[in-house]
Write an enzyme that holds these catalytic residues in place. Structure first.
Site, mmCIF file in Angstrom:
data_model
loop_
_atom_site.group_PDB
_atom_site.id
_atom_site.type_symbol
_atom_site.label_atom_id
_atom_site.label_comp_id
_atom_site.label_asym_id
_atom_site.label_seq_id
_atom_site.Cartn_x
_atom_site.Cartn_y
_atom_site.Cartn_z
ATOM 1 N N LYS A 27 0.764 -1.211 0.102
ATOM 2 C CA LYS A 27 0.499 -0.240 -0.091
ATOM 3 C C LYS A 27 0.939 1.049 -0.121
ATOM 4 C CE LYS A 27 -1.857 2.239 4.675
ATOM 5 N NZ LYS A 27 -1.627 3.016 3.985
ATOM 6 N N ASN A 28 1.765 1.382 0.729
ATOM 7 C CA ASN A 28 2.748 2.706 0.891
ATOM 8 C C ASN A 28 3.821 2.451 0.112
ATOM 9 O OD1 ASN A 28 1.421 2.744 3.412
ATOM 10 N ND2 ASN A 28 3.198 2.667 4.775
ATOM 11 N N ARG B 84 -4.731 9.923 4.258
ATOM 12 C CA ARG B 84 -3.460 10.505 4.471
ATOM 13 C C ARG B 84 -2.584 10.931 3.546
ATOM 14 N NH1 ARG B 84 -0.782 14.410 8.065
ATOM 15 N NH2 ARG B 84 1.485 13.683 7.299
ATOM 16 N N CYS C 285 -5.466 8.163 8.818
ATOM 17 C CA CYS C 285 -5.789 6.990 10.521
ATOM 18 C C CYS C 285 -6.375 8.454 11.518
ATOM 19 C CB CYS C 285 -5.166 6.312 10.721
ATOM 20 S SG CYS C 285 -5.053 4.697 9.968
ATOM 21 N N ARG D 161 -1.015 14.626 12.643
ATOM 22 C CA ARG D 161 -0.283 14.693 11.882
ATOM 23 C C ARG D 161 -0.273 15.874 11.382
ATOM 24 N NH1 ARG D 161 -1.696 8.425 9.547
ATOM 25 N NH2 ARG D 161 0.518 8.987 9.155
ATOM 26 N N PRO D 162 1.521 16.734 11.799
ATOM 27 C CA PRO D 162 1.053 17.797 10.966
ATOM 28 C C PRO D 162 1.468 17.942 9.547
ATOM 29 C CG PRO D 162 2.731 17.707 13.222
ATOM 30 C CD PRO D 162 1.594 16.938 12.755
ATOM 31 N N ILE D 163 1.909 18.763 8.378
ATOM 32 C CA ILE D 163 2.567 18.306 7.820
ATOM 33 C C ILE D 163 3.786 19.582 7.201
ATOM 34 C CG2 ILE D 163 0.610 17.256 6.322
ATOM 35 C CD1 ILE D 163 0.376 20.102 4.684
ATOM 36 N N ASP D 164 4.145 20.305 8.099
ATOM 37 C CA ASP D 164 4.776 21.560 8.364
ATOM 38 C C ASP D 164 6.268 20.858 7.970
ATOM 39 O OD1 ASP D 164 5.062 19.305 10.592
ATOM 40 O OD2 ASP D 164 6.576 20.962 11.245
ATOM 41 N N ASP E 51 3.998 0.464 12.009
ATOM 42 C CA ASP E 51 2.219 0.239 11.583
ATOM 43 C C ASP E 51 1.746 -1.892 12.114
ATOM 44 O OD1 ASP E 51 1.826 2.318 10.242
ATOM 45 O OD2 ASP E 51 1.855 1.852 8.395
ATOM 46 N N ILE F 155 6.911 6.753 17.378
ATOM 47 C CA ILE F 155 6.116 8.090 15.924
ATOM 48 C C ILE F 155 4.863 8.055 16.131
ATOM 49 C CG2 ILE F 155 5.939 7.356 13.642
ATOM 50 C CD1 ILE F 155 8.927 6.218 14.089
ATOM 51 N N ARG G 192 -9.112 -0.374 3.981
ATOM 52 C CA ARG G 192 -7.936 0.342 3.079
ATOM 53 C C ARG G 192 -6.287 -0.128 2.970
ATOM 54 N NH1 ARG G 192 -6.921 4.978 6.778
ATOM 55 N NH2 ARG G 192 -5.596 5.436 4.924
HETATM 56 C C1 UD1 Z 1 3.766 6.532 6.517
HETATM 57 C C2 UD1 Z 1 3.263 5.634 6.053
HETATM 58 C C3 UD1 Z 1 2.348 4.989 7.663
HETATM 59 C C4 UD1 Z 1 3.854 5.049 8.552
HETATM 60 C C5 UD1 Z 1 4.035 6.591 8.624
HETATM 61 C C6 UD1 Z 1 5.606 6.057 9.609
HETATM 62 C C7 UD1 Z 1 2.538 5.920 4.148
HETATM 63 C C8 UD1 Z 1 1.180 6.294 2.539
HETATM 64 N N1 UD1 Z 1 2.393 5.662 5.002
HETATM 65 O O1 UD1 Z 1 3.228 7.515 7.405
HETATM 66 O O2 UD1 Z 1 1.775 3.887 6.625
HETATM 67 O O3 UD1 Z 1 3.008 4.806 9.492
HETATM 68 O O4 UD1 Z 1 4.908 6.640 7.352
HETATM 69 O O5 UD1 Z 1 6.367 4.870 9.413
HETATM 70 O O6 UD1 Z 1 3.837 5.749 3.533
HETATM 71 N N2 UD1 Z 1 5.743 14.269 10.933
HETATM 72 C C9 UD1 Z 1 5.605 15.912 11.344
HETATM 73 N N3 UD1 Z 1 5.319 16.662 9.947
HETATM 74 C C10 UD1 Z 1 5.483 16.125 9.124
HETATM 75 C C11 UD1 Z 1 5.371 15.343 8.719
HETATM 76 C C12 UD1 Z 1 5.636 14.421 9.681
HETATM 77 O O7 UD1 Z 1 5.831 15.932 12.864
HETATM 78 O O8 UD1 Z 1 5.128 17.396 8.098
HETATM 79 C C13 UD1 Z 1 5.054 13.718 12.127
HETATM 80 C C14 UD1 Z 1 4.080 12.419 12.522
HETATM 81 O O9 UD1 Z 1 3.622 12.755 13.028
HETATM 82 C C15 UD1 Z 1 5.137 11.931 13.058
HETATM 83 C C16 UD1 Z 1 6.363 11.192 11.794
HETATM 84 O O10 UD1 Z 1 6.699 12.226 11.884
HETATM 85 O O11 UD1 Z 1 4.662 11.834 14.283
HETATM 86 C C17 UD1 Z 1 6.541 10.704 10.912
HETATM 87 O O12 UD1 Z 1 5.665 10.527 10.479
HETATM 88 P P1 UD1 Z 1 6.046 10.134 8.631
HETATM 89 O O13 UD1 Z 1 6.929 9.711 8.264
HETATM 90 O O14 UD1 Z 1 5.880 11.710 7.846
HETATM 91 O O15 UD1 Z 1 4.713 9.373 8.073
HETATM 92 P P2 UD1 Z 1 3.569 9.488 6.526
HETATM 93 O O16 UD1 Z 1 4.153 9.709 5.549
HETATM 94 O O17 UD1 Z 1 2.241 10.005 7.527
#
Ligand code: UD1
Length: 419
Positions: A22-23, A92, A116, A121-124, A307, A329, A399
Site C-alpha cells: 500500500k505504501n 493521509r 488514520c 499529523r502535521p505537514i510542516d 504499523d 513515531i 483500506r
Molecule cells: C507513512 C506511512 C505510514 C507509517 C508512517 C511511519 C504511507 C502512506 N504511510 O506515513 O503507514 O505509519 O509512514 O512509518 O506511506 N511529521 C511531522 N511533520 C510532518 C510530517 C510528519 O511532525 O510534516 C511527524 C508525524 O506526525 C509522525 C512522524 O513525523 O509523528 C512520522 O511521520 P511520517 O514518517 O511522515 O509518516 P507518514 O508519511 O504520514
C-alpha cells in the site's frame, strides 16, 4: 456498515501470497501524473486506498483501468491542480499529490489530509521542503495553495526527522528540476526505494534511496514506464502474527527476508521459528503458547515498524508473561487497546508506553475497529479468542488489506462478513 464475524480458537494451515505494498503504490500512482504517456503498474493491491487514489487521478483528468492487479494510467488532459476536500480527507497519503502537482503544473491547491486517527499529523516538514525548492505557500483555514515562483530550484534539504511522506513529496517535487536536490536524514523505507526506481524508469536520476542521503537530478520530460510494486511487509507481518497467536504453521510467499528483518528476533523471542526456504518464501512454526517479549520500541526503518505495533500487541495479549511497548513515531496509536480489552486482554497504557500482561485466553465479544492497523489487531485477537467476535467498522481494514477475509478462510479460519 460492514462487520466481520469470526469464530476463533482454530489453527490456521496452508499458504498465502503477499499483496503489493500500500505504501508503495500510493506515491507511485501520484508519480504517474508526471508523465504524458501510459504507465502500467503490476502487483497493484485491490484495496480502498487505491480506489480513492484512482478517484483523485480521474478528478485531475487521467483515465485508468484496473484489472487482475494491473493498473494502467492513461495519458489525458490534466485539467486541474486542486484536490477536493472529500478526497483529501479519505486518506493521509493524498498529501503526496502536492509534490507531483507542483512538479507537473507548477501549482497545487489542497486541504489538510485525513487519515488514520493516530494523533496530530502535521505537514510542516513537507511545506518547509517545498519552500526550500522555491515554492510559495499560502495557508488559509486548512487550505494550502502552492505555486512555483519562477521555477523549482535544486536545494540541500535537511529533514529534522526521517519522515516517509516528506521524503516522497520532496522527491516528487524536485524531480522536474534539472538541478540537483539533496535530502539529508531521508526516510529509508523500501517503499522510498520503490518510488525512486519508478521515477528513474521514467527518466529521473535518483541515487541513494534506501540510505539517509538521497540525491535527485530531475528531468523535463518523463517517459512511459511499467513497474511491479514491491510486496507489503506490513501485511506479511500481520499474517505472521495471526499464525503465531493461533499456534499455527503457515507458509508465507513473496516476502524478501530483508523486508522483515526488524521483526524476526521478536518472533524468535516469543518461541516462533521463521525459516526462509528460499529468497522470498518462508514458513513460520509457532508454539502452543507464546512467550512475552521484553520491549518493543517503534522506530523509523530499519527499526521496528509502527504499523505493526497494534498487530504485534494483539499477538502478545495471550503470551506467557509481560511485554512492554514504547510507541515513538505517533502521539496517539493505542486506540485498539480498549477494544482488545473487550476480548479479555490485560493492557495498561501511560503516554507512549503500553504494558501487556499476557492472559491465558481471550473470549469473543463485540468490538469496533478504530484505524487500519488497529482493525488488523482485532482480527488477530479474534482468531485466537474462544467463541464468536463481531468486528464492526471494517472499512478501515479494507483500506490496506486485500481480500483478508478470503485469505483467512482459505487458511481454515471461520470468518464471514455481514452488513
Ligand atoms: C507513512 C506511512 C505510514 C507509517 C508512517 C511511519 C504511507 C502512506 N504511510 O506515513 O503507514 O505509519 O509512514 O512509518 O506511506 N511529521 C511531522 N511533520 C510532518 C510530517 C510528519 O511532525 O510534516 C511527524 C508525524 O506526525 C509522525 C512522524 O513525523 O509523528 C512520522 O511521520 P511520517 O514518517 O511522515 O509518516 P507518514 O508519511 O504520514
Amino acid at each position: 456498515m460492514q462487520k466481520l464475524i469470526i469464530e476463533g480458537s482454530r489453527e490456521l494451515r496452508g499458504e498465502i501470497r503477499i499483496q503489493g505494498a500500500k505504501n508503495s503504490i500510493l506515491p507511485i500512482m501520484a508519480a504517474t501524473l508526471l508523465c504524458d504517456e501510459e504507465c502500467i503498474i503490476y502487483n497493484c493491491p485491490d484495496i480502498l486506498d487505491v480506489k480513492t487514489t484512482i478517484e483523485i487521478l480521474q478528478y485531475l483528468g487521467r483515465s485508468t483501468t484496473f484489472e487482475d492487479s494491473v493498473l494502467t494510467v492513461k495519458p489525458g488532459n490534466l485539467k486541474k491542480s486542486d484536490i477536493p476536500e472529500f478526497l483529501m480527507r479519505k486518506m493521509r497519503s493524498s498529501i503526496v499529490f502536492l509534490g507531483a502537482l507542483i512538479s507537473k503544473t507548477g501549482k497545487a491547491e489542497v486541504t489538510l489530509p485525513g487519515g488514520c486517527e493516530l494523533g496530530p499529523r502535521p505537514i510542516d516538514m513537507h511545506l518547509s521542503g517545498f519552500k526550500q525548492l522555491g515554492v510559495r505557500i499560502n495557508e488559509n483555514h486548512g487550505k494550502i495553495e502552492c505555486s512555483v515562483i519562477k521555477r523549482i530550484k535544486g536545494a540541500e534539504i535537511m529533514l529534522p526527522f526521517p519522515s516517509v511522506g516528506t521524503t516522497e513529496n520532496i522527491m516528487l517535487a524536485a524531480v522536474s528540476c534539472e538541478e540537483v536536490t539533496t535530502i539529508r536524514n531521508a526516510a529509508r523505507e523500501p517503499e522510498i526505494v520503490d518510488l525512486a526506481n519508478f521515477l528513474n524508469k521514467m527518466g529521473a536520476s535518483i541515487d541513494g534511496a534506501g540510505e539517509s542521503t538521497i540525491t535527485i537530478k530531475g528531468c523535463k520530460k518523463f517517459n512511459s514506464a511499467s513497474h511491479k510494486i514491491i510486496p507489503d511487509r506490513i501485511v506479511a507481518i500481520t499474517y505472521l502474527c495471526a499464525a503465531a497467536i493461533t499456534g499455527s504453521r503457515l507458509v508465507i510467499k513473496g516476502i524478501p527476508k530483508n523486508f522483515i528483518n526488524s521483526v524476526i528476533p521478536l518472533f524468535e523471542e516469543t518461541g516462533c521459528l521463521i525459516k526462509f526456504f528460499d529468497e522470498k518464501n518462508l514458513q513460520i512454526y509457532s508454539p502452543e503458547r507464546l512467550q512475552s517479549v521484553k520491549t518493543v520500541r517503534t522506530m523509523p526503518y530499519p527499526g521496528f515498524p509502527t504499523d505493526v505495533q497494534a498487530p504485534v500487541m494483539a499477538m502478545l495479549t495471550t503470551a506467557f508473561g509481560t511485554s512492554v511497548f514504547v510507541e515513538t513515531i505517533f502521539g496517539s496509536r493505542y486506540k485498539h487497546v480498549d477494544e482488545l480489552a473487550r476480548l479479555g486482554a490485560n493492557i495498561k497504557t501511560e503516554g507512549s508506553v503500553a504494558i501487556v500482561d499476557g492472559v491465558k485466553n481471550l473470549s469473543g465479544a463485540n468490538v469496533s475497529a478504530t484505524d487500519l492497523r488497529g482493525a488488523a489487531a482485532l482480527v488477530i485477537a479474534a482468531l485466537a479468542a474462544e467463541g464468536v467476535t463481531i468486528i464492526s467498522n471494517i472499512g478501515y481494514l479494507k483500506r490496506g488489506y486485500e481480500k483478508m477475509e478470503d485469505n483467512l478462510r482459505s487458511l481454515g479460519a471461520v470468518i464471514k462478513q455481514s452488513m
